[in-house]
Structure formats: C-alpha cells, structure tokens
Write a protein that holds these residues in place. Sequence first.
Motif, PDB file in Angstrom:
ATOM      1  N   LEU A  62       0.836  -1.202   0.000  1.00 32.53           N
ATOM      2  CA  LEU A  62       0.000   0.000   0.000  1.00 32.53           C
ATOM      3  C   LEU A  62       0.871   1.253   0.000  1.00 32.53           C
ATOM      4  CD1 LEU A  62      -2.677  -1.121   2.608  1.00 32.53           C
ATOM      5  CD2 LEU A  62      -2.877  -1.141   0.121  1.00 32.53           C
ATOM      6  N   GLY A  63       1.947   1.228   0.782  1.00 29.96           N
ATOM      7  CA  GLY A  63       2.865   2.367   0.811  1.00 29.96           C
ATOM      8  C   GLY A  63       3.544   2.578  -0.530  1.00 29.96           C
ATOM      9  N   ILE A  64       3.950   1.484  -1.159  1.00 32.78           N
ATOM     10  CA  ILE A  64       4.565   1.572  -2.486  1.00 32.78           C
ATOM     11  C   ILE A  64       3.562   2.129  -3.493  1.00 32.78           C
ATOM     12  CG2 ILE A  64       5.486   0.192  -4.401  1.00 32.78           C
ATOM     13  CD1 ILE A  64       6.728  -1.631  -2.193  1.00 32.78           C
ATOM     14  N   ALA A  65       2.331   1.663  -3.415  1.00 32.26           N
ATOM     15  CA  ALA A  65       1.288   2.159  -4.322  1.00 32.26           C
ATOM     16  C   ALA A  65       1.071   3.656  -4.129  1.00 32.26           C
ATOM     17  CB  ALA A  65      -0.012   1.395  -4.094  1.00 32.26           C
ATOM     18  N   ALA A  66       1.075   4.111  -2.883  1.00 31.05           N
ATOM     19  CA  ALA A  66       0.872   5.537  -2.606  1.00 31.05           C
ATOM     20  C   ALA A  66       2.016   6.371  -3.184  1.00 31.05           C
ATOM     21  CB  ALA A  66       0.747   5.766  -1.096  1.00 31.05           C
ATOM     22  N   LEU A  67       3.239   5.906  -2.998  1.00 24.23           N
ATOM     23  CA  LEU A  67       4.393   6.643  -3.531  1.00 24.23           C
ATOM     24  C   LEU A  67       4.378   6.689  -5.055  1.00 24.23           C
ATOM     25  CD1 LEU A  67       7.238   5.387  -1.171  1.00 24.23           C
ATOM     26  CD2 LEU A  67       6.262   7.688  -1.282  1.00 24.23           C
ATOM     27  N   LEU A  68       4.093   5.560  -5.682  1.00 23.96           N
ATOM     28  CA  LEU A  68       4.092   5.516  -7.144  1.00 23.96           C
ATOM     29  C   LEU A  68       2.956   6.349  -7.748  1.00 23.96           C
ATOM     30  CD1 LEU A  68       5.013   1.781  -7.808  1.00 23.96           C
ATOM     31  CD2 LEU A  68       6.445   3.801  -8.149  1.00 23.96           C
ATOM     32  N   SER A  69       1.772   6.243  -7.179  1.00 20.23           N
ATOM     33  CA  SER A  69       0.643   6.995  -7.740  1.00 20.23           C
ATOM     34  C   SER A  69       0.807   8.489  -7.517  1.00 20.23           C
ATOM     35  CB  SER A  69      -0.686   6.483  -7.177  1.00 20.23           C
ATOM     36  OG  SER A  69      -0.729   6.662  -5.779  1.00 20.23           O
ATOM     37  N   ALA A  70       1.291   8.883  -6.332  1.00 19.91           N
ATOM     38  CA  ALA A  70       1.533  10.308  -6.088  1.00 19.91           C
ATOM     39  C   ALA A  70       2.649  10.816  -7.004  1.00 19.91           C
ATOM     40  CB  ALA A  70       1.893  10.546  -4.627  1.00 19.91           C
ATOM     41  N   GLY A  71       3.671   9.996  -7.209  1.00 23.87           N
ATOM     42  CA  GLY A  71       4.742  10.376  -8.131  1.00 23.87           C
ATOM     43  C   GLY A  71       4.242  10.550  -9.550  1.00 23.87           C
ATOM     44  N   LEU A  72       3.363   9.645  -9.975  1.00 23.98           N
ATOM     45  CA  LEU A  72       2.772   9.759 -11.316  1.00 23.98           C
ATOM     46  C   LEU A  72       1.996  11.064 -11.447  1.00 23.98           C
ATOM     47  CD1 LEU A  72       1.921   8.521 -14.083  1.00 23.98           C
ATOM     48  CD2 LEU A  72      -0.028   7.535 -12.873  1.00 23.98           C
ATOM     49  N   PHE A  73       1.164  11.375 -10.464  1.00 20.80           N
ATOM     50  CA  PHE A  73       0.369  12.605 -10.525  1.00 20.80           C
ATOM     51  C   PHE A  73       1.253  13.854 -10.437  1.00 20.80           C
ATOM     52  CE2 PHE A  73      -4.426  12.117  -9.848  1.00 20.80           C
ATOM     53  CZ  PHE A  73      -4.474  11.033 -10.700  1.00 20.80           C
ATOM     54  N   LEU A  74       2.292  13.803  -9.609  1.00 22.95           N
ATOM     55  CA  LEU A  74       3.213  14.950  -9.554  1.00 22.95           C
ATOM     56  C   LEU A  74       3.914  15.148 -10.889  1.00 22.95           C
ATOM     57  CD1 LEU A  74       4.850  14.655  -6.021  1.00 22.95           C
ATOM     58  CD2 LEU A  74       3.494  16.580  -6.907  1.00 22.95           C
ATOM     59  N   GLY A  75       4.285  14.039 -11.520  1.00 22.24           N
ATOM     60  CA  GLY A  75       4.907  14.124 -12.838  1.00 22.24           C
ATOM     61  C   GLY A  75       3.969  14.713 -13.879  1.00 22.24           C
ATOM     62  N   LEU A  76       2.729  14.275 -13.885  1.00 23.48           N
ATOM     63  CA  LEU A  76       1.738  14.826 -14.820  1.00 23.48           C
ATOM     64  C   LEU A  76       1.492  16.304 -14.555  1.00 23.48           C
ATOM     65  CD1 LEU A  76      -0.872  11.924 -14.936  1.00 23.48           C
ATOM     66  CD2 LEU A  76       0.653  12.666 -16.779  1.00 23.48           C
ATOM     67  N   ARG A  77       1.421  16.657 -13.283  1.00 19.04           N
ATOM     68  CA  ARG A  77       1.210  18.058 -12.894  1.00 19.04           C
ATOM     69  C   ARG A  77       2.360  18.918 -13.423  1.00 19.04           C
ATOM     70  NH1 ARG A  77      -0.749  21.471  -8.693  1.00 19.04           N
ATOM     71  NH2 ARG A  77       0.930  22.694  -7.786  1.00 19.04           N
ATOM     72  N   TRP A  78       3.594  18.428 -13.243  1.00 22.00           N
ATOM     73  CA  TRP A  78       4.764  19.163 -13.697  1.00 22.00           C
ATOM     74  C   TRP A  78       4.779  19.289 -15.217  1.00 22.00           C
ATOM     75  CZ3 TRP A  78       8.980  17.529 -16.653  1.00 22.00           C
ATOM     76  CH2 TRP A  78      10.026  18.442 -16.731  1.00 22.00           C
ATOM     77  N   LEU A  79       4.460  18.202 -15.932  1.00 22.48           N
ATOM     78  CA  LEU A  79       4.452  18.246 -17.400  1.00 22.48           C
ATOM     79  C   LEU A  79       3.439  19.253 -17.935  1.00 22.48           C
ATOM     80  CD1 LEU A  79       4.826  14.479 -18.376  1.00 22.48           C
ATOM     81  CD2 LEU A  79       6.435  16.338 -18.864  1.00 22.48           C
ATOM     82  N   PHE A  80       2.234  19.243 -17.370  1.00 21.60           N
ATOM     83  CA  PHE A  80       1.224  20.205 -17.817  1.00 21.60           C
ATOM     84  C   PHE A  80       1.688  21.628 -17.560  1.00 21.60           C
ATOM     85  CE2 PHE A  80      -1.882  16.905 -18.474  1.00 21.60           C
ATOM     86  CZ  PHE A  80      -2.740  17.468 -19.404  1.00 21.60           C
ATOM     87  N   TRP A  81       2.294  21.855 -16.413  1.00 21.40           N
ATOM     88  CA  TRP A  81       2.738  23.203 -16.104  1.00 21.40           C
ATOM     89  C   TRP A  81       3.886  23.616 -17.019  1.00 21.40           C
ATOM     90  CZ3 TRP A  81       0.753  27.239 -14.118  1.00 21.40           C
ATOM     91  CH2 TRP A  81       1.561  28.343 -13.844  1.00 21.40           C
ATOM     92  N   LYS A  82       4.812  22.722 -17.268  1.00 21.21           N
ATOM     93  CA  LYS A  82       5.985  23.037 -18.090  1.00 21.21           C
ATOM     94  C   LYS A  82       5.605  23.326 -19.542  1.00 21.21           C
ATOM     95  CE  LYS A  82      10.423  21.107 -19.520  1.00 21.21           C
ATOM     96  NZ  LYS A  82      11.345  22.160 -19.287  1.00 21.21           N
ATOM     97  N   TYR A  83       4.716  22.514 -20.104  1.00 31.70           N
ATOM     98  CA  TYR A  83       4.427  22.629 -21.535  1.00 31.70           C
ATOM     99  C   TYR A  83       3.159  23.408 -21.865  1.00 31.70           C
ATOM    100  CZ  TYR A  83       8.257  19.416 -22.056  1.00 31.70           C
ATOM    101  OH  TYR A  83       9.502  18.856 -22.016  1.00 31.70           O
ATOM    102  N   ARG A  84       2.230  23.449 -20.950  1.00 30.41           N
ATOM    103  CA  ARG A  84       0.976  24.155 -21.250  1.00 30.41           C
ATOM    104  C   ARG A  84       0.742  25.359 -20.335  1.00 30.41           C
ATOM    105  NH1 ARG A  84      -3.425  21.375 -23.528  1.00 30.41           N
ATOM    106  NH2 ARG A  84      -4.047  23.512 -23.846  1.00 30.41           N
ATOM    107  N   HIS A  85       1.532  25.486 -19.287  1.00 25.25           N
ATOM    108  CA  HIS A  85       1.373  26.544 -18.282  1.00 25.25           C
ATOM    109  C   HIS A  85      -0.030  26.527 -17.680  1.00 25.25           C
ATOM    110  CE1 HIS A  85       5.304  27.976 -19.361  1.00 25.25           C
ATOM    111  NE2 HIS A  85       4.941  27.991 -20.626  1.00 25.25           N
ATOM    112  N   VAL A  86      -0.486  25.299 -17.420  1.00 20.15           N
ATOM    113  CA  VAL A  86      -1.809  25.074 -16.850  1.00 20.15           C
ATOM    114  C   VAL A  86      -1.657  24.179 -15.630  1.00 20.15           C
ATOM    115  CG1 VAL A  86      -4.061  23.981 -17.263  1.00 20.15           C
ATOM    116  CG2 VAL A  86      -2.964  25.288 -19.076  1.00 20.15           C
ATOM    117  N   GLU A  87      -2.311  24.544 -14.546  1.00 20.08           N
ATOM    118  CA  GLU A  87      -2.348  23.680 -13.374  1.00 20.08           C
ATOM    119  C   GLU A  87      -3.486  22.684 -13.571  1.00 20.08           C
ATOM    120  OE1 GLU A  87      -3.506  23.985  -8.763  1.00 20.08           O
ATOM    121  OE2 GLU A  87      -2.143  25.549  -9.444  1.00 20.08           O
ATOM    122  N   ALA A  88      -3.171  21.596 -14.257  1.00 20.52           N
ATOM    123  CA  ALA A  88      -4.190  20.612 -14.610  1.00 20.52           C
ATOM    124  C   ALA A  88      -4.587  19.745 -13.423  1.00 20.52           C
ATOM    125  CB  ALA A  88      -3.704  19.733 -15.755  1.00 20.52           C
TER     126      ALA A  88
END
Length: 166
Positions: A62-88
Amino acid sequence: MALLDTALLIFLLAISGAILLALCIIDLRRYQLPDTLNAAFGGLGLAFHLLSPYGFLPPASLGIAALLSAGLFLGLRWLFWKYRHVEALGLGDVKFIAAASFWVGLNGIFWVIALGALSTICAAPLYRLRGRPPSKRSTVSLRVPFGPGLTVATAGVFTHMIARSI
C-alpha cells in the motif's frame, strides 16, 4: 471477537464513506481537497487493511502504491505546467490519489485513475451547462474538479475488491 472486528471494520468503512462524500462536495464547491480529510482517508485505509482478518493487501504494498501513484500525478502536474502553463492537477488531487492507494493498492489505483478520469470527462459538459466561469488564473476555458470523479471511482473499485473476495 469476530463480531467486534466486523463492527470495527464497518465503522471504518462508514467514516471513510462520510469522508469521501465530504471530499466530493468540498471539491465541487471550492476546487479543494483538504489535507486533513485526505490524510484521514488514507490513514483509515491503512487501518482497514491492518485490522482486517481477510488480509486484503499487505501494508508495504500500500505504501509503495501511494508513492508511485503520487509520483505519477506529480509528474503529470509538472508536465502540464511546463508545456501548457496550466495547473491541470492540484496538489489535493495528488494527495488524494496517494490516500486512495491505501485502500485499493497498486492494481486498484490504476482503475481508480482511469474510472475517475472517465467520469470527470463525462461530467465536463454539465459544468459548461451550469455556466461555471473560468478561473482568472487559468488559461483554459473550463475548470472541472477531478476529486468527485476520483472519490466515486475509489468507492467503486474498493467495493469491487470486497465483492470479489467474499
């Protein structure tokens, strides 16, 4: 002892359902998923799996799942901000997906993300009809909260997990 265990698990599920409902309503109204409710929801998920005599999911996974899923969402958040300048994705969404991982584990969290995204996309036209104005800080024309879709998907995926184990 089994009756006490069952009553405790039912109590945890009831409190968690109330928290999911509160998160859904708050996100619909204010576009926020409060940290305290996210933390409580995640903690209750961990407690459920620790106290459950059914042994659904091991706590380490469960802890591993939490770290991986939060990391995935943080990565997506960063990509949207970097390339679209949108807080998706807001940080509340990131924290919620980590909390939901404590309920459904690594396999279930990808279903939560997929079903949550699908339900949010399906609800988007309702926001347009409702006439919600775009945010002044957003460059997109329509803001749709992701939390309600994620909360409903989490409840559905966890219910499916329970039903399959009975």
